[in-house]
Design a protein around this motif. Structure first.
Motif: not given
Ligand code: SAH
Length: 219
Positions: A113-123
């Motif tokens: 979940l953390s990884k997905r959220a991190e990528l999403r927040l960057q995008r």
């Protein structure tokens, strides 16, 4: 498409937030800007602006918009404050806080979940949000103290390390277990100790960790 979503967000803000007493203009503005549909699983996008929580996978949930708003408003934020969020989940609450000009640190115990959220927040152009995979009931020692700590999972009791990591005047916003349900508490650190204020009833997934539940009480 974007315009259509903006209209949906404005409707969500009017009917779900303003109607129920959310009145802080910076909170309302952030909800109009952050694209909530980007934070829910693809097959649920059509329900992204509905009045309820949505499953995120891994047994977790993105909170109901009203719940995110009441937590955000209860924290009485000033732009530039340092905030620790425990329970990154989708990253939606982090994006709302970043949109309001806060310095955001967020911890999630589930690496996927953390990884997905991190990528999403960057995008989505919230690259300033700092993410970490860990047990958030221990706080984030290296970055402490914080002006505000928001816990977006239900705790059996107040996690002591989080109280320790608040500045004087700092606020901890946390759902606490009360029998079969939960209530949202705001705990303020003062010179003479901690002041605890009980807010409304709520339902969050369990906070699991050293100062939370030992294991998922639902399983
Ligand atoms: N704030 C999120 C919703 C969070 S749901 C959003 O805006 O989407 C609660 C999250 O807390 C879940 O993802 C769960 O895995 C996480 N969690 C539970 N216990 C935790 C702990 N001790 N430390 C960090 N995260 C935790």
């Amino acid at each position: 498409m974007n315009h259509y979503r903006r209209t949906e967000r404005e409707k969500m803000v009017a009917s779900q937030l303003e109607n129920r007493g959310i009145c802080e203009p910076r909170v309302l503005e952030a909800f109009k800007r952050v694209p909530r549909h980007e934070f829910v699983p693809d097959h649920l996008r059509g329900r992204a602006y509905a009045d309820g929580p949505l499953p995120l996978g891994e047994g977790q949930a993105i909170s109901q918009p009203y719940m995110v708003a009441i937590m955000t408003q209860s924290a009485e934020l000033t732009p530039g404050e340092r905030i620790l969020e425990v329970g990154t989940g989708s990253g939606y609450q982090s994006a709302i806080l970043a949109e309001m000009g806060m310095e955001v640190y967020t911890i999630e115990r589930k690496a996927a979940l953390s990884k997905r959220a991190e990528l999403r927040l960057q995008r989505l152009k919230y690259p300033g949000v700092r993410t970490k995979v860990a047990d958030g009931t221990l706080g984030w020692k290296e970055e402490a103290p914080f002006d505000v700590i928001l816990v977006t999972a239900g705790a059996p009791e107040l996690p002591v390390p989080l109280l320790d990591q608040l500045v004087l005047g700092g606020r901890l916003v946390i759902p606490l277990e009360e029998g079969l349900s939960q209530a949202l508490y705001v705990v303020t650190r003062r010179r003479d100790g901690f002041r605890k204020h009980r807010g409304e009833r709520c339902t969050f997934v369990p906070l699991i960790g050293e100062h939370g539940w030992e294991k998922d009480p639902r399983s």
